[in-house]
Design an enzyme around this catalytic site. Structure first.
Site, PDB file in Angstrom:
ATOM      1  N   ASN A  42       0.831  -1.204   0.000  1.00 52.95           N
ATOM      2  CA  ASN A  42       0.000   0.000   0.000  1.00 52.95           C
ATOM      3  C   ASN A  42       0.864   1.252   0.000  1.00 52.95           C
ATOM      4  O   ASN A  42       1.898   1.320   0.670  1.00 52.95           O
ATOM      5  CB  ASN A  42      -1.013  -0.003   1.143  1.00 52.95           C
ATOM      6  CG  ASN A  42      -0.443  -0.308   2.507  1.00 52.95           C
ATOM      7  OD1 ASN A  42       0.574  -0.991   2.633  1.00 52.95           O
ATOM      8  ND2 ASN A  42      -1.101   0.176   3.536  1.00 52.95           N
ATOM      9  N   ILE A  43       0.415   2.219  -0.789  1.00 53.61           N
ATOM     10  CA  ILE A  43       1.120   3.493  -0.945  1.00 53.61           C
ATOM     11  C   ILE A  43       0.139   4.597  -0.574  1.00 53.61           C
ATOM     12  O   ILE A  43      -0.863   4.796  -1.277  1.00 53.61           O
ATOM     13  CB  ILE A  43       1.601   3.696  -2.408  1.00 53.61           C
ATOM     14  CG1 ILE A  43       2.430   2.500  -2.902  1.00 53.61           C
ATOM     15  CG2 ILE A  43       2.376   5.004  -2.540  1.00 53.61           C
ATOM     16  CD1 ILE A  43       3.775   2.302  -2.229  1.00 53.61           C
ATOM     17  N   GLU A  44       0.414   5.267   0.558  1.00 55.78           N
ATOM     18  CA  GLU A  44      -0.539   6.259   1.063  1.00 55.78           C
ATOM     19  C   GLU A  44      -0.226   7.662   0.555  1.00 55.78           C
ATOM     20  O   GLU A  44       0.808   7.914  -0.061  1.00 55.78           O
ATOM     21  CB  GLU A  44      -0.532   6.208   2.600  1.00 55.78           C
ATOM     22  CG  GLU A  44      -1.000   4.847   3.097  1.00 55.78           C
ATOM     23  CD  GLU A  44      -1.213   4.755   4.583  1.00 55.78           C
ATOM     24  OE1 GLU A  44      -0.660   5.599   5.338  1.00 55.78           O
ATOM     25  OE2 GLU A  44      -1.944   3.827   4.997  1.00 55.78           O
ATOM     26  N   CYS A  53      -4.175   0.648  -2.529  1.00 53.50           N
ATOM     27  CA  CYS A  53      -4.032  -0.583  -1.744  1.00 53.50           C
ATOM     28  C   CYS A  53      -3.011  -1.538  -2.374  1.00 53.50           C
ATOM     29  O   CYS A  53      -2.763  -1.504  -3.584  1.00 53.50           O
ATOM     30  CB  CYS A  53      -5.369  -1.304  -1.649  1.00 53.50           C
ATOM     31  SG  CYS A  53      -6.615  -0.448  -0.683  1.00 53.50           S
ATOM     32  N   GLU A  55      -3.119  -4.842  -2.940  1.00 51.32           N
ATOM     33  CA  GLU A  55      -3.568  -5.827  -3.922  1.00 51.32           C
ATOM     34  C   GLU A  55      -3.853  -5.197  -5.277  1.00 51.32           C
ATOM     35  O   GLU A  55      -3.590  -5.784  -6.316  1.00 51.32           O
ATOM     36  CB  GLU A  55      -4.778  -6.627  -3.405  1.00 51.32           C
ATOM     37  CG  GLU A  55      -5.968  -5.814  -2.940  1.00 51.32           C
ATOM     38  CD  GLU A  55      -5.888  -5.455  -1.468  1.00 51.32           C
ATOM     39  OE1 GLU A  55      -4.926  -4.784  -1.079  1.00 51.32           O
ATOM     40  OE2 GLU A  55      -6.836  -5.803  -0.723  1.00 51.32           O
ATOM     41  N   CYS A  88     -10.742  -4.177   0.610  1.00 48.35           N
ATOM     42  CA  CYS A  88     -11.761  -3.125   0.707  1.00 48.35           C
ATOM     43  C   CYS A  88     -12.717  -3.223  -0.490  1.00 48.35           C
ATOM     44  O   CYS A  88     -12.477  -3.970  -1.444  1.00 48.35           O
ATOM     45  CB  CYS A  88     -11.099  -1.753   0.759  1.00 48.35           C
ATOM     46  SG  CYS A  88     -10.457  -1.194  -0.844  1.00 48.35           S
ATOM     47  N   CYS A  91     -11.190  -2.505  -3.941  1.00 44.77           N
ATOM     48  CA  CYS A  91     -10.346  -3.608  -4.423  1.00 44.77           C
ATOM     49  C   CYS A  91     -11.219  -4.768  -4.904  1.00 44.77           C
ATOM     50  O   CYS A  91     -10.910  -5.407  -5.909  1.00 44.77           O
ATOM     51  CB  CYS A  91      -9.395  -4.081  -3.332  1.00 44.77           C
ATOM     52  SG  CYS A  91      -8.004  -2.966  -3.085  1.00 44.77           S
TER      53      CYS A  91
HETATM   54  N1  THU Z   1      -5.272  -1.427   2.657  1.00 44.80           N
HETATM   55  C1  THU Z   1      -4.750  -2.247   1.692  1.00 44.80           C
HETATM   56  O1  THU Z   1      -3.670  -1.976   1.153  1.00 44.80           O
HETATM   57  N2  THU Z   1      -5.444  -3.353   1.361  1.00 44.80           N
HETATM   58  C2  THU Z   1      -6.589  -3.770   1.957  1.00 44.80           C
HETATM   59  O2  THU Z   1      -7.118  -4.809   1.600  1.00 44.80           O
HETATM   60  C3  THU Z   1      -7.183  -2.975   3.045  1.00 44.80           C
HETATM   61  C4  THU Z   1      -6.551  -1.656   3.292  1.00 44.80           C
HETATM   62  C5  THU Z   1      -4.495  -0.247   3.078  1.00 44.80           C
HETATM   63  C6  THU Z   1      -5.007   1.089   2.657  1.00 44.80           C
HETATM   64  C7  THU Z   1      -4.373   1.992   3.717  1.00 44.80           C
HETATM   65  O3  THU Z   1      -3.068   2.332   3.305  1.00 44.80           O
HETATM   66  C8  THU Z   1      -4.271   1.115   4.942  1.00 44.80           C
HETATM   67  O4  THU Z   1      -4.435  -0.218   4.499  1.00 44.80           O
HETATM   68  C9  THU Z   1      -5.297   1.418   6.009  1.00 44.80           C
HETATM   69  O5  THU Z   1      -6.575   1.451   5.480  1.00 44.80           O
END
Ligand code: THU
Length: 131
Positions: A42-44, A53, A55, A88, A91
């Site tokens: 994940n890259i925020e 996310c 995946e 989520c 995704c």
């Molecule tokens: N996140 C994912 O990368 N994949 C998921 O299936 C659920 C959430 C990440 C998004 C965000 O960076 C962090 O988790 C918290 O929501």
């Protein structure tokens, strides 16, 4: 089938997560029919909604390299959390289009994993055939 190797690689991928806001690392590892594995994390972003996310990053990267749904053997998604990480809604929508309905999706934590697929995670998905 033993997916532990895929889970382990997904945890390696999670070490590269860019998570200054949530501090919640997620990793993904796609296994392709040619044996190649593609990582995602994940890259925020300060504008939270612009976060991507793990995946989706993995699947998009596979498509960018020219792979398509029939090339995907399995997808592992992991995080060090309880209950298990689960994709989520955004995704699930993307995976409904870019993966086959019954391709194994492995949801993993440090101690165990569970195998599911996008058909189970998102029944009655809106798909392109409806357009
Ligand atoms: N996140 C994912 O990368 N994949 C998921 O299936 C659920 C959430 C990440 C998004 C965000 O960076 C962090 O988790 C918290 O929501």
């Amino acid at each position: 089938m033993d997916y532990q190797i895929l889970v382990d690689e997904a945890f390696q991928a999670s070490e590269k997560a860019y998570i200054p806001y949530s501090h919640f690392a997620v990793g993904a590892c796609l296994l392709l029919k040619d044996g190649k594995k593609i990582h995602g994390c994940n890259i925020e972003n300060a504008a939270y909604g612009s976060t991507m996310c793990a995946e989706r990053n993995a699947v998009f990267q596979a498509y960018c390299q020219g792979y398509r749904k029939d090339d995907i053997l399995a997808l592992a998604i992991v995080a060090d959390c309880q209950p298990l990480i689960s994709p989520c809604g955004a995704c699930r929508q993307v995976l409904s289009e870019l993966m086959n309905p019954q391709t194994p999706i492995i949801l993993g934590c440090k101690d165990f994993y569970q195998v599911t697929n996008i058909e189970k995670l998102m029944p009655l998905a809106f798909i392109g055939e409806s357009l």
